[in-house]
Design a protein around this motif. Structure first.
Motif, mmCIF file in Angstrom:
data_model
loop_
_atom_site.group_PDB
_atom_site.id
_atom_site.type_symbol
_atom_site.label_atom_id
_atom_site.label_comp_id
_atom_site.label_asym_id
_atom_site.label_seq_id
_atom_site.Cartn_x
_atom_site.Cartn_y
_atom_site.Cartn_z
ATOM 1 N N LYS A 237 0.865 -1.194 0.000
ATOM 2 C CA LYS A 237 0.000 0.000 0.000
ATOM 3 C C LYS A 237 0.890 1.229 0.000
ATOM 4 C CE LYS A 237 -4.355 1.439 1.902
ATOM 5 N NZ LYS A 237 -5.302 1.285 2.993
ATOM 6 N N TYR A 238 0.609 2.138 -0.928
ATOM 7 C CA TYR A 238 1.433 3.350 -1.046
ATOM 8 C C TYR A 238 0.513 4.500 -1.429
ATOM 9 C CZ TYR A 238 5.390 6.303 -2.527
ATOM 10 O OH TYR A 238 6.326 7.309 -2.657
ATOM 11 N N LYS A 239 0.572 5.558 -0.644
ATOM 12 C CA LYS A 239 -0.276 6.726 -0.907
ATOM 13 C C LYS A 239 -1.735 6.302 -1.116
ATOM 14 C CE LYS A 239 3.504 9.577 -2.542
ATOM 15 N NZ LYS A 239 4.209 10.242 -3.620
ATOM 16 N N ASP A 240 -2.229 5.489 -0.181
ATOM 17 C CA ASP A 240 -3.643 5.078 -0.149
ATOM 18 C C ASP A 240 -4.088 4.170 -1.285
ATOM 19 O OD1 ASP A 240 -4.148 6.317 2.230
ATOM 20 O OD2 ASP A 240 -4.555 8.240 1.229
ATOM 21 N N LYS A 241 -3.152 3.696 -2.097
ATOM 22 C CA LYS A 241 -3.550 2.727 -3.126
ATOM 23 C C LYS A 241 -2.754 1.439 -2.928
ATOM 24 C CE LYS A 241 -4.789 5.861 -6.871
ATOM 25 N NZ LYS A 241 -6.235 5.672 -6.876
ATOM 26 N N TRP A 242 -3.407 0.323 -3.207
ATOM 27 C CA TRP A 242 -2.697 -0.950 -3.207
ATOM 28 C C TRP A 242 -2.081 -1.156 -4.579
ATOM 29 C CZ3 TRP A 242 -1.459 -3.648 0.925
ATOM 30 C CH2 TRP A 242 -2.221 -3.522 2.084
ATOM 31 N N LEU A 243 -0.817 -1.552 -4.584
ATOM 32 C CA LEU A 243 -0.097 -1.778 -5.835
ATOM 33 C C LEU A 243 0.305 -3.241 -5.932
ATOM 34 C CD1 LEU A 243 2.329 1.291 -5.720
ATOM 35 C CD2 LEU A 243 0.155 1.104 -6.940
ATOM 36 N N LEU B 145 -4.010 -2.592 -7.631
ATOM 37 C CA LEU B 145 -4.794 -3.753 -7.176
ATOM 38 C C LEU B 145 -5.984 -3.213 -6.385
ATOM 39 C CD1 LEU B 145 -4.262 -7.030 -6.756
ATOM 40 C CD2 LEU B 145 -3.964 -6.304 -4.406
ATOM 41 N N VAL B 146 -7.175 -3.702 -6.696
ATOM 42 C CA VAL B 146 -8.368 -3.149 -6.040
ATOM 43 C C VAL B 146 -9.062 -4.224 -5.206
ATOM 44 C CG1 VAL B 146 -10.605 -2.031 -6.425
ATOM 45 C CG2 VAL B 146 -8.663 -1.474 -7.906
#
Ligand code: FUB
Length: 359
Positions: free
Chosen positions: A315-321, A343-344
């Motif tokens: 998780k980076y800057k509120d998004k999953w990668l 990734l959502v």
């Protein structure tokens, strides 16, 4: 330097198709060609071959610890002898898309006193001011063990311990640190990863996968000692069950664990993610604690170009990668390139399925 980099003299460009951005120059493939696959994302690194990307947020940036693929001239086989890697480069990236920095070699096989050959997929962890690089490599008896090397900086250089982690075996270490500060190593891989040779508890070159209708071999998990240099307990099985509570079977090739473990936690759910190997999916199972058992949910990455599929989730800057690899640059299964995509997680905890190709 060895063999590789013919694709272009591209600098490390981080030309990434992510978050719906349109990216300007895909220099290695300037003209659309309908006979070629269209990839969802572009390679993050184009001047060396990289694979098995383990990504973590350290010191406010994403650090990536991949394998460094090379052309060693070894014929491809099911044992994976053609994956004959000898060092690790460490990378960091602050924005996606953005410039990726190659911090150079963090660890050489020649500096690991007990190592024989094949420096495979690594991972890294941070604890109490120190960084730990975990790596599988065959020892001088050609048995995969897991080693650890330490540094005061995420980019290294890393100093290896003089011996492998006692009680370690097989490949693909992935270290997860839970909210309470406890760290766990997940590891193991079939076939060339030798996990089937440990099914009786001792190393046995004639060890095989169980029969088709028996429970599939499991990845292993062990809590790490406080100093992160040893296992704090004997490794346990990472049990993956179907929705009826039954163990996945050896014959469930499109679901069962093969290699490439990863663990992440979201909304109180523990996601054990892995490669199904010979069916080439990334799959996931959910549990309510780091040991499991985990209930199989489905796949989240369809097969990429190339035999292997290996990932990490961060998780980076509120998004999953999702970091993963394919063979876009070389077309050869042992010369891979790492990529990243979003990734959502759905509200019900399921993960949206990603197709690595654009139709
Ligand atoms: O890179 C060598 C091996 O290939 C890794 O250890 C596996 O996970 C597969 O990606």
């Amino acid at each position: 330097m060895t063999t590789i980099i013919h694709t272009s003299k591209l600098k490390i460009l981080a030309v990434i198709g992510l978050f719906g951005f349109t990216f300007p120059s895909i220099a290695q493939n300037p003209k659309p060609d309908s006979s070629k696959p269209k990839f969802l994302n572009q390679p993050l690194i184009s001047d060396i071959y990289t694979a098995d990307p383990s990504a973590h947020v350290f010191e406010g940036k994403i650090y990536i610890y991949p394998s460094h693929d090379i052309e060693a001239g070894i014929k491809e086989n099911d044992n994976g002898d053609h994956f004959a890697m000898r060092d690790y480069h460490i990378f960091s990236i602050e924005t996606i898309p953005g410039k990726i920095t190659d911090h150079g070699v963090g660890l050489y096989i020649k500096n690991i006193p007990w190592a024989g050959r094949q420096l495979w997929a690594p991972d890294a962890a941070y604890k109490n001011g120190g960084y730990y690089l975990y790596f599988p490599v065959k020892d001088k008896n050609d048995i995969f063990r897991i080693g650890v090397a330490t540094s005061y900086a995420p980019a290294g250089p890393y100093k290896p311990e003089l011996k492998p982690i006692p009680g370690s075996f097989s490949i693909d270490p992935a270290v997860f640190t839970d909210a309470d500060g406890s760290s766990y190593m997940y590891f193991g891989g079939l076939w060339g990863g030798q996990l089937q040779r440990w099914s009786t508890g001792n190393y046995d070159t004639s060890g095989k996968e169980p029969a088709d209708d028996e429970p599939a071999l499991s990845a292993k998990v062990s809590k790490m000692s406080k100093d992160m240099l040893q296992f704090a307990e004997s490794p346990r099985d990472v049990k993956i069950l179907d929705k009826n509570g039954n163990a996945l079977l050896t014959k469930d090739h499109d679901k069962r664990f093969f290699e490439g473990s990863w663990m992440h936690r979201d909304n109180g759910r523990y996601y054990f993610t892995y490669s199904t190997g010979d069916t080439h999916f990334l799959a996931y199972a959910i549990g309510n604690n780091p040991y499991g058992p985990f209930t199989y949910q489905g796949t989240f990455l369809k097969p990429v170009q190339g035999w292997t599929t290996h990932h990490s989730i961060v998780k980076y800057k509120d998004k999953w990668l999702l970091f993963y690899h394919d063979t876009e640059l070389s077309g050869k299964t042992h010369l891979r390139n790492i990529k990243v995509t979003e990734l959502v997680h759905n509200a019900d905890g399921t993960i949206q399925l990603i197709d690595p190709f654009v139709k």
